[in-house]
Design a protein around this motif. Structure first.
Motif, mmCIF file in Angstrom:
data_model
loop_
_atom_site.group_PDB
_atom_site.id
_atom_site.type_symbol
_atom_site.label_atom_id
_atom_site.label_comp_id
_atom_site.label_asym_id
_atom_site.label_seq_id
_atom_site.Cartn_x
_atom_site.Cartn_y
_atom_site.Cartn_z
ATOM 1 N N ASN A 176 -14.079 2.497 -13.082
ATOM 2 C CA ASN A 176 -15.287 3.033 -12.437
ATOM 3 C C ASN A 176 -15.328 4.556 -12.538
ATOM 4 O O ASN A 176 -16.389 5.148 -12.773
ATOM 5 C CB ASN A 176 -15.343 2.602 -10.973
ATOM 6 C CG ASN A 176 -15.610 1.124 -10.805
ATOM 7 O OD1 ASN A 176 -16.129 0.473 -11.709
ATOM 8 N ND2 ASN A 176 -15.243 0.578 -9.650
ATOM 9 N N PRO A 211 -9.742 4.774 2.418
ATOM 10 C CA PRO A 211 -10.395 3.454 2.292
ATOM 11 C C PRO A 211 -10.480 2.720 3.622
ATOM 12 O O PRO A 211 -11.342 1.865 3.795
ATOM 13 C CB PRO A 211 -9.471 2.700 1.316
ATOM 14 C CG PRO A 211 -8.686 3.747 0.635
ATOM 15 C CD PRO A 211 -8.515 4.851 1.631
ATOM 16 N N TYR A 226 0.831 -1.207 0.000
ATOM 17 C CA TYR A 226 0.000 0.000 0.000
ATOM 18 C C TYR A 226 0.869 1.263 0.000
ATOM 19 O O TYR A 226 0.539 2.245 -0.664
ATOM 20 C CB TYR A 226 -0.935 -0.009 1.201
ATOM 21 C CG TYR A 226 -1.998 1.070 1.124
ATOM 22 C CD1 TYR A 226 -2.916 1.080 0.076
ATOM 23 C CD2 TYR A 226 -2.072 2.082 2.065
ATOM 24 C CE1 TYR A 226 -3.889 2.055 -0.021
ATOM 25 C CE2 TYR A 226 -3.040 3.069 1.983
ATOM 26 C CZ TYR A 226 -3.944 3.049 0.933
ATOM 27 O OH TYR A 226 -4.884 4.025 0.834
ATOM 28 N N ASP A 266 -7.058 -4.535 -9.328
ATOM 29 C CA ASP A 266 -8.081 -3.904 -8.485
ATOM 30 C C ASP A 266 -8.117 -2.396 -8.699
ATOM 31 O O ASP A 266 -9.199 -1.798 -8.761
ATOM 32 C CB ASP A 266 -7.816 -4.209 -7.008
ATOM 33 C CG ASP A 266 -8.111 -5.667 -6.656
ATOM 34 O OD1 ASP A 266 -8.838 -6.320 -7.427
ATOM 35 O OD2 ASP A 266 -7.612 -6.136 -5.622
ATOM 36 N N ILE A 267 -6.952 -1.783 -8.801
ATOM 37 C CA ILE A 267 -6.898 -0.334 -9.006
ATOM 38 C C ILE A 267 -7.329 0.020 -10.430
ATOM 39 O O ILE A 267 -7.956 1.056 -10.658
ATOM 40 C CB ILE A 267 -5.489 0.221 -8.707
ATOM 41 C CG1 ILE A 267 -5.061 -0.176 -7.296
ATOM 42 C CG2 ILE A 267 -5.467 1.739 -8.844
ATOM 43 C CD1 ILE A 267 -5.991 0.298 -6.193
ATOM 44 N N ALA A 308 -15.458 5.528 -1.201
ATOM 45 C CA ALA A 308 -14.109 5.371 -0.653
ATOM 46 C C ALA A 308 -13.125 4.842 -1.685
ATOM 47 O O ALA A 308 -11.944 5.207 -1.660
ATOM 48 C CB ALA A 308 -14.155 4.444 0.559
ATOM 49 N N ASP A 309 -13.586 3.989 -2.604
ATOM 50 C CA ASP A 309 -12.633 3.371 -3.530
ATOM 51 C C ASP A 309 -12.046 4.361 -4.527
ATOM 52 O O ASP A 309 -10.929 4.173 -5.011
ATOM 53 C CB ASP A 309 -13.290 2.195 -4.264
ATOM 54 C CG ASP A 309 -14.517 2.602 -5.069
ATOM 55 O OD1 ASP A 309 -15.124 3.644 -4.740
ATOM 56 O OD2 ASP A 309 -14.882 1.869 -6.008
ATOM 57 N N ILE A 310 -12.762 5.449 -4.831
ATOM 58 C CA ILE A 310 -12.252 6.411 -5.817
ATOM 59 C C ILE A 310 -11.722 7.685 -5.176
ATOM 60 O O ILE A 310 -11.119 8.524 -5.849
ATOM 61 C CB ILE A 310 -13.346 6.784 -6.834
ATOM 62 C CG1 ILE A 310 -14.479 7.571 -6.168
ATOM 63 C CG2 ILE A 310 -13.889 5.541 -7.525
ATOM 64 C CD1 ILE A 310 -15.495 8.128 -7.150
ATOM 65 N N ASN A 349 -9.627 -1.495 -11.997
ATOM 66 C CA ASN A 349 -11.094 -1.511 -11.907
ATOM 67 C C ASN A 349 -11.617 -0.206 -11.320
ATOM 68 O O ASN A 349 -12.659 0.312 -11.748
ATOM 69 C CB ASN A 349 -11.553 -2.689 -11.048
ATOM 70 C CG ASN A 349 -11.354 -4.026 -11.731
ATOM 71 O OD1 ASN A 349 -11.296 -4.101 -12.959
ATOM 72 N ND2 ASN A 349 -11.236 -5.085 -10.945
ATOM 73 N N VAL A 350 -10.907 0.340 -10.335
ATOM 74 C CA VAL A 350 -11.287 1.636 -9.764
ATOM 75 C C VAL A 350 -11.210 2.724 -10.833
ATOM 76 O O VAL A 350 -12.111 3.570 -10.961
ATOM 77 C CB VAL A 350 -10.379 1.982 -8.572
ATOM 78 C CG1 VAL A 350 -10.605 3.426 -8.119
ATOM 79 C CG2 VAL A 350 -10.616 1.023 -7.415
#
Length: 296
Positions: free
Chosen positions: A120, A293, A50, A113-114, A146-148, A116-117
């Motif tokens: 979005n 997040p 992270y 995963d990022i 929170a994800d974006i 995909n963010v």
């Protein structure tokens, strides 16, 4: 709270000891050092992946500074600002291409995963995106998914730091004022920094400015009778100043012990201290976008 924002040519100059109530840094220098610090901290952290992701985002902020500094200067020449600064729709013409450049640069270097963010974000309509940008600038992160939020915040952070560094105002606090938020943009502090001179400055999480605040008093409520320092060891250069009057705390970075400390990177890397303070029922008064997040 009202504050006095004075033009650099008319401000009453401070004493000859060089003390300044406000420090405005260069965003390119700040982001470069922050990205390096995150990479330095990662190998010894249980959240290494992270920290490295945060470092990649900050590294791209450095490129945004280079790309958009001229556009910010042009926009500043065309409008009159009020303080504390509030971003209106006129800045969307810069925020939109900032976001496009940031997400395009991140896509090939981040995890699925990022990606995909990022996908979005590309599906969000313009009106909603403006709403999210405005909410983040107004310290209302709970109104943003929170994800974006981190990626959108990176654009706000870059833009605000460019506006402030190009405006180069100075600030003279009112007598007995206890400034808990940034006098230039209203942003929450990320942490407090103890300079080699012994002066304490709060570092703005939003525009990267630093403003002076007296030590040994709570930066949230102003109480000076119920302050304690908490740390993992007595030698730690990152501590937390807790206030049992309002049950808040803010990280404190002692630069004399380690001049490489960064208010965002080192706050994030010492999350174990946050967990300890949470168990003691203290809450954070500072803001770190890379904790969004985890906080929502």
């Amino acid at each position: 709270m009202s504050v006095n924002i004075l033009d650099k040519d008319t401000i009453i100059k401070q004493k000859s000891d060089g003390f300044r109530p406000l420090i405005i840094g260069d965003p390119a220098t700040i982001f470069h050092a922050r990205a390096a610090r995150l990479r330095q901290l990662a190998p010894d952290s249980f959240m290494a992946d992270y920290l490295l992701l945060a470092g990649q985002i900050v590294q791209q902020q450095l490129h945004l500074v280079d790309t958009f500094n001229g556009a910010v200067q042009q926009q500043l020449a065309a409008q009159t600002l009020t303080w504390p600064l509030e971003i209106d729709g006129s800045w969307q013409a810069i925020l939109d291409p900032m976001l496009t450049q940031l997400t395009s640069a991140l896509r090939p270097v981040v995890s699925d995963d990022i990606v995909n963010v990022i996908d979005n974000i590309s599906q969000i309509n313009q009106q909603t995106l403006q709403h999210y940008f405005h909410a983040l600038q107004q310290n209302q992160a709970e109104r943003v998914p929170a994800d974006i939020a981190i990626i959108l915040w990176s654009c706000i952070n870059t833009l605000m730091s460019l506006i402030v560094t190009n405006t180069q105002l100075e600030w003279q606090p009112e007598a007995n004022a206890k400034q808990s938020h940034c006098p230039l943009c209203g942003g929450a502090p990320a942490a407090s920094l103890i300079q080699g001179s012994g002066h304490r400055y709060l570092h703005c999480s939003q525009c990267e400015a630093q403003w002076h605040r007296l030590r040994a008093e709570c930066t949230q409520c102003g109480d000076g009778e119920n302050i304690q320092l908490q740390s993992e060891t007595l030698e730690d250069s990152v501590r937390a100043e807790t206030c049992s009057h309002c049950q808040s705390y803010l990280k404190m970075l002692v630069l004399e012990k380690n001049p490489q400390l960064d208010p965002i990177a080192d706050d994030l890397a010492t999350i174990v201290l946050d967990q300890k303070l949470g168990e003691m029922e203290f809450y954070r008064s500072g803001f770190n976008p890379f904790l969004l997040p985890l906080a929502q």
